[in-house]
Design a protein around this motif. Structure first.
Motif, PDB file in Angstrom:
ATOM      1  N   SER A  77      38.453  40.207  61.333  1.00 22.30           N
ATOM      2  CA  SER A  77      37.039  39.843  61.198  1.00 22.30           C
ATOM      3  C   SER A  77      36.882  38.366  60.898  1.00 22.30           C
ATOM      4  O   SER A  77      37.730  37.758  60.233  1.00 22.30           O
ATOM      5  CB  SER A  77      36.396  40.653  60.057  1.00 22.30           C
ATOM      6  N   SER A  78      35.786  37.791  61.353  1.00 22.06           N
ATOM      7  CA  SER A  78      35.478  36.393  61.043  1.00 22.06           C
ATOM      8  C   SER A  78      35.086  36.198  59.584  1.00 22.06           C
ATOM      9  O   SER A  78      34.920  35.068  59.132  1.00 22.06           O
ATOM     10  CB  SER A  78      34.343  35.889  61.953  1.00 22.06           C
ATOM     11  N   GLY A  79      34.953  37.295  58.832  1.00 18.22           N
ATOM     12  CA  GLY A  79      34.573  37.182  57.428  1.00 18.22           C
ATOM     13  C   GLY A  79      35.706  36.768  56.506  1.00 18.22           C
ATOM     14  O   GLY A  79      35.482  36.469  55.333  1.00 18.22           O
ATOM     15  N   SER A  80      36.955  36.777  57.003  1.00 15.94           N
ATOM     16  CA  SER A  80      38.107  36.299  56.243  1.00 15.94           C
ATOM     17  C   SER A  80      38.203  36.991  54.875  1.00 15.94           C
ATOM     18  O   SER A  80      38.046  38.204  54.777  1.00 15.94           O
ATOM     19  CB  SER A  80      38.047  34.778  56.099  1.00 15.94           C
ATOM     20  N   ALA A  81      38.468  36.232  53.802  1.00 10.00           N
ATOM     21  CA  ALA A  81      38.687  36.810  52.476  1.00 10.00           C
ATOM     22  C   ALA A  81      37.497  37.650  52.015  1.00 10.00           C
ATOM     23  O   ALA A  81      37.675  38.647  51.289  1.00 10.00           O
ATOM     24  CB  ALA A  81      38.961  35.699  51.461  1.00 10.00           C
ATOM     25  N   TYR A  82      36.304  37.273  52.417  1.00  7.14           N
ATOM     26  CA  TYR A  82      35.103  38.046  52.087  1.00  7.14           C
ATOM     27  C   TYR A  82      35.233  39.477  52.601  1.00  7.14           C
ATOM     28  O   TYR A  82      35.034  40.455  51.862  1.00  7.14           O
ATOM     29  CB  TYR A  82      33.880  37.354  52.685  1.00  7.14           C
ATOM     30  N   THR A  83      35.593  39.629  53.878  1.00  7.80           N
ATOM     31  CA  THR A  83      35.727  40.961  54.469  1.00  7.80           C
ATOM     32  C   THR A  83      36.899  41.721  53.866  1.00  7.80           C
ATOM     33  O   THR A  83      36.802  42.922  53.584  1.00  7.80           O
ATOM     34  CB  THR A  83      35.912  40.853  55.992  1.00  7.80           C
ATOM     35  N   TYR A  84      38.027  41.036  53.639  1.00  8.52           N
ATOM     36  CA  TYR A  84      39.215  41.721  53.112  1.00  8.52           C
ATOM     37  C   TYR A  84      38.936  42.330  51.740  1.00  8.52           C
ATOM     38  O   TYR A  84      39.299  43.485  51.478  1.00  8.52           O
ATOM     39  CB  TYR A  84      40.393  40.755  53.008  1.00  8.52           C
ATOM     40  N   ALA A  85      38.313  41.563  50.857  1.00 10.29           N
ATOM     41  CA  ALA A  85      38.004  42.078  49.518  1.00 10.29           C
ATOM     42  C   ALA A  85      36.932  43.157  49.592  1.00 10.29           C
ATOM     43  O   ALA A  85      36.981  44.156  48.865  1.00 10.29           O
ATOM     44  CB  ALA A  85      37.556  40.938  48.609  1.00 10.29           C
ATOM     45  N   GLN A  86      35.969  42.982  50.485  1.00  8.86           N
ATOM     46  CA  GLN A  86      34.887  43.953  50.646  1.00  8.86           C
ATOM     47  C   GLN A  86      35.433  45.319  51.074  1.00  8.86           C
ATOM     48  O   GLN A  86      35.060  46.353  50.516  1.00  8.86           O
ATOM     49  CB  GLN A  86      33.904  43.434  51.701  1.00  8.86           C
ATOM     50  N   LYS A  87      36.321  45.324  52.059  1.00  8.14           N
ATOM     51  CA  LYS A  87      36.834  46.575  52.612  1.00  8.14           C
ATOM     52  C   LYS A  87      37.963  47.165  51.769  1.00  8.14           C
ATOM     53  O   LYS A  87      38.148  48.387  51.757  1.00  8.14           O
ATOM     54  CB  LYS A  87      37.342  46.343  54.034  1.00  8.14           C
ATOM     55  N   SER A  88      38.732  46.296  51.086  1.00 10.16           N
ATOM     56  CA  SER A  88      39.926  46.776  50.395  1.00 10.16           C
ATOM     57  C   SER A  88      39.713  47.045  48.914  1.00 10.16           C
ATOM     58  O   SER A  88      40.446  47.844  48.320  1.00 10.16           O
ATOM     59  CB  SER A  88      41.068  45.760  50.557  1.00 10.16           C
ATOM     60  N   ILE A  89      38.763  46.345  48.302  1.00 10.22           N
ATOM     61  CA  ILE A  89      38.543  46.499  46.854  1.00 10.22           C
ATOM     62  C   ILE A  89      37.177  47.132  46.605  1.00 10.22           C
ATOM     63  O   ILE A  89      37.078  48.278  46.180  1.00 10.22           O
ATOM     64  CB  ILE A  89      38.669  45.134  46.136  1.00 10.22           C
ATOM     65  N   HIS A  90      36.088  46.403  46.878  1.00 10.77           N
ATOM     66  CA  HIS A  90      34.732  46.933  46.694  1.00 10.77           C
ATOM     67  C   HIS A  90      33.758  45.961  47.367  1.00 10.77           C
ATOM     68  O   HIS A  90      33.994  44.741  47.357  1.00 10.77           O
ATOM     69  CB  HIS A  90      34.396  47.048  45.203  1.00 10.77           C
ATOM     70  N   PRO A  91      32.670  46.461  47.958  1.00 10.57           N
ATOM     71  CA  PRO A  91      31.705  45.566  48.604  1.00 10.57           C
ATOM     72  C   PRO A  91      31.165  44.479  47.673  1.00 10.57           C
ATOM     73  O   PRO A  91      30.939  43.339  48.110  1.00 10.57           O
ATOM     74  CB  PRO A  91      30.589  46.519  49.048  1.00 10.57           C
ATOM     75  N   ASN A  92      30.955  44.803  46.390  1.00 10.13           N
ATOM     76  CA  ASN A  92      30.439  43.797  45.456  1.00 10.13           C
ATOM     77  C   ASN A  92      31.466  42.692  45.198  1.00 10.13           C
ATOM     78  O   ASN A  92      31.127  41.513  45.087  1.00 10.13           O
ATOM     79  CB  ASN A  92      30.033  44.438  44.137  1.00 10.13           C
ATOM     80  N   VAL A  93      32.727  43.096  45.093  1.00  8.36           N
ATOM     81  CA  VAL A  93      33.796  42.102  44.930  1.00  8.36           C
ATOM     82  C   VAL A  93      33.865  41.225  46.168  1.00  8.36           C
ATOM     83  O   VAL A  93      34.015  40.003  46.079  1.00  8.36           O
ATOM     84  CB  VAL A  93      35.154  42.796  44.681  1.00  8.36           C
ATOM     85  N   GLY A  94      33.739  41.843  47.328  1.00  9.70           N
ATOM     86  CA  GLY A  94      33.750  41.077  48.568  1.00  9.70           C
ATOM     87  C   GLY A  94      32.650  40.035  48.612  1.00  9.70           C
ATOM     88  O   GLY A  94      32.876  38.891  49.011  1.00  9.70           O
ATOM     89  N   PHE A  95      31.446  40.436  48.165  1.00  7.47           N
ATOM     90  CA  PHE A  95      30.357  39.477  48.148  1.00  7.47           C
ATOM     91  C   PHE A  95      30.687  38.280  47.267  1.00  7.47           C
ATOM     92  O   PHE A  95      30.467  37.132  47.643  1.00  7.47           O
ATOM     93  CB  PHE A  95      29.058  40.116  47.654  1.00  7.47           C
ATOM     94  N   MET A  96      31.231  38.535  46.072  1.00  6.17           N
ATOM     95  CA  MET A  96      31.527  37.448  45.150  1.00  6.17           C
ATOM     96  C   MET A  96      32.635  36.544  45.685  1.00  6.17           C
ATOM     97  O   MET A  96      32.614  35.325  45.474  1.00  6.17           O
ATOM     98  CB  MET A  96      31.913  38.001  43.774  1.00  6.17           C
ATOM     99  N   VAL A  97      33.603  37.123  46.380  1.00  5.21           N
ATOM    100  CA  VAL A  97      34.642  36.301  47.009  1.00  5.21           C
ATOM    101  C   VAL A  97      34.031  35.426  48.099  1.00  5.21           C
ATOM    102  O   VAL A  97      34.326  34.232  48.206  1.00  5.21           O
ATOM    103  CB  VAL A  97      35.765  37.185  47.582  1.00  5.21           C
ATOM    104  N   GLY A  98      33.159  36.023  48.914  1.00  3.63           N
ATOM    105  CA  GLY A  98      32.485  35.241  49.943  1.00  3.63           C
ATOM    106  C   GLY A  98      31.603  34.153  49.358  1.00  3.63           C
ATOM    107  O   GLY A  98      31.580  33.016  49.835  1.00  3.63           O
ATOM    108  N   TRP A  99      30.895  34.498  48.300  1.00  7.72           N
ATOM    109  CA  TRP A  99      30.020  33.526  47.623  1.00  7.72           C
ATOM    110  C   TRP A  99      30.847  32.356  47.085  1.00  7.72           C
ATOM    111  O   TRP A  99      30.478  31.192  47.263  1.00  7.72           O
ATOM    112  CB  TRP A  99      29.279  34.238  46.496  1.00  7.72           C
ATOM    113  N   SER A 100      31.966  32.657  46.442  1.00  5.27           N
ATOM    114  CA  SER A 100      32.834  31.604  45.905  1.00  5.27           C
ATOM    115  C   SER A 100      33.484  30.801  47.025  1.00  5.27           C
ATOM    116  O   SER A 100      33.691  29.591  46.886  1.00  5.27           O
ATOM    117  CB  SER A 100      33.922  32.209  45.010  1.00  5.27           C
ATOM    118  N   SER A 101      33.805  31.473  48.137  1.00  7.20           N
ATOM    119  CA  SER A 101      34.434  30.782  49.258  1.00  7.20           C
ATOM    120  C   SER A 101      33.522  29.727  49.869  1.00  7.20           C
ATOM    121  O   SER A 101      33.996  28.790  50.514  1.00  7.20           O
ATOM    122  CB  SER A 101      34.851  31.793  50.333  1.00  7.20           C
TER     123      SER A 101
END
Length: 473
Positions: A77-101
């Motif tokens: 996915s083009s979402g990179s670390a955002y997508t990986y954390a979202q799908k593998s850990i939790h959608p909320n964690v993914g959002f925060m990783v994307g936000w920080s990225s």
């Protein structure tokens, strides 16, 4: 879980990139000539051990590159670390990783505008710098509107010439060193000193200082990870991108360590002796080399300095163009998911097949280069990069070792537990040395993200929305 079956766009990204396209975009993004720009700052932080700091950073980067490869194979996915954390850990964690990225990706084009402005002010001190900032931002934005393949073609020649310039510069430094000449004019007739271990390790070496230097140098490697944001435009992304990410990081690391070994020998003393402004070291380095009468006797010192500065402008713009492409794709995926405005950020131009609105937004952010300084922005980028790197390693453990149960065989334990754990430990050591100011502003940015996420999820009563891009494999 909120899923979206439609995307707020009438166009789509096209898969037209192959391995060499991606590696070129990565090297252009990394911009190997950045070693000249960060040398003074890192030499000061590492107490004169820039190549060792690069080695420390490279170990962390390569371990993390392996984790990126695992996650790309699962989620191209083009979402990179955002997508990986979202799908593998939790959608909320993914959002925060994307936000920080965003602190990593969104500020990277801005850094390149700052660097180009520094070089142009060295050449034309009488010209108002806003002319350069506006003009270069427009140029960077227009190039990106025409797509990632166009970006790769534009950058390919620049990367090749850039590597040639680095080699030639280092070769000239080597010639001076063989004559026992240092940047401060001192002489050392002992030719054996040319192969000294001093740039790597001596009695003054401190591990904390090396890691502090490596933390800044995360910025130098920024770009290898952003290649994952090209997943939806790369042919056979599951195979091509893991190879491209590792190759790009390894090539860049070899160039950085080899080059800075000789440059550190040439500038052996306290960095403050040579550089009055530590984060503007390239013009000083060029001048120190160019003003020796035995260097480039045909074109002369002034022509040498002018040529290198002009080309440096071209290279930072190539890097900025690649960075611009990466962040616009991350914003697109977050918009497509609906965690930010789908109408704006999830839009793809049906004619250009690029996220045109995002490209224009990133261009507008780059215009703030006139109000910021390089060191502060680099430190903020390091905060965003370290966040992404940390959670990509976590994502491998969560997805493969915990959720998929791949923790029984020695191979699985090595790939999905040991390597990502070592990658996280290496990144964590750099977290310990991050600048306090960068940590403060990074945490403030994170708290804004938490507040927005609370609003978006109804006080965390439901997970952040996500687009069902993959079947759960």
């Amino acid at each position: 879980m909120n899923q979206h079956s439609t995307i707020a766009t009438t166009g789509k990204l096209q898969k037209n990139l192959v391995l060499w396209h991606v590696v070129i975009i990565g090297l252009a993004y990394i911009q190997p000539m950045t070693l000249f720009d960060t040398f003074g700052l890192v030499s000061d932080k590492s107490h004169g051990h820039v190549p060792t700091s690069y080695l420390v950073a490279l170990v962390a980067i390569l371990l993390t590159a392996i984790s990126y490869g695992h996650m790309i194979r699962r989620y191209p996915s083009s979402g990179s670390a955002y997508t990986y954390a979202q799908k593998s850990i939790h959608p909320n964690v993914g959002f925060m990783v994307g936000w920080s990225s965003w602190l990593d990706y969104l500020l990277s084009p801005l850094v390149n505008i700052i660097l180009a402005d520094i070089y142009l002010r060295a050449l034309y001190p009488e010209v108002n710098n806003w002319i350069w900032i506006v003009g270069l931002t427009l140029f960077m934005t227009v190039i990106n509107l025409f797509g990632a393949r166009f970006v790769a073609r534009f950058n390919s020649t620049i990367v090749i010439i850039q590597l040639g310039v680095i080699f030639y510069f280092v070769y000239q430094v080597y010639i001076l060193l063989t004559q026992g000449i240092y940047a401060d004019g001192t002489l050392n007739p002992d030719k054996a000193a040319l192969w000294s271990l001093e740039p790597f390790w001596n009695s003054m070496t401190a591990m904390g200082a090396l890691v502090a230097g490596a933390t800044v140098l995360c910025f130098s490697f920024t770009g290898f990870d952003a290649l994952s944001s090209l997943a939806e435009e790369t042919k056979d992304a599951e195979k091509t991108l893991p190879r491209a990410i590792f190759i790009t990081a390894l090539i860049a690391g070899i160039i950085f360590v080899f080059s800075t070994y000789f440059i550190q020998l040439f500038f052996p003393s306290d960095a403050n002796v040579y550089f009055s402004v530590l984060d503007e070291s390239q013009p000083v380095m060029i001048a120190a080399l160019g003003h020796a009468e035995y260097v480039l006797p045909i074109i002369g010192a002034i022509a040498f300095k002018t040529f290198i500065l002009y080309f440096a402008i071209v290279t930072v713009m190539a890097s900025g163009i690649s960075a611009h492409a990466g962040v616009s794709r991350l914003m697109y995926v977050m918009g497509r998911d609906g965690v930010i405005s789908k109408k704006i950020f999830g839009h793809i131009s049906p004619r250009l097949h690029t996220p045109t609105y995002n490209i224009l937004i990133v261009g507008a952010v780059a215009l703030t280069a006139g109000f910021t300084d390089l060191e502060g922005i680099v430190n903020l980028i390091s905060f965003g990069a370290l966040t992404a790197f940390s959670f990509v390693n976590f994502s491998v453990i969560s997805r493969y070792a915990l959720r998929d149960g791949r923790n029984k065989t020695p191979k699985d334990i090595l790939n999905y537990i040991v390597i990502p754990t070592l990658g996280f430990i290496a990144v964590f050591l750099m977290w310990l040395e991050i600048e306090a100011e960068a940590l403060k502003w990074g945490l403030i940015w994170g708290m804004i993200g938490v507040a927005y996420l609370a609003y978006k999820t109804g006080g965390f009563t439901r997970p952040a929305p996500q687009y069902n891009e993959f079947e759960d494999r």
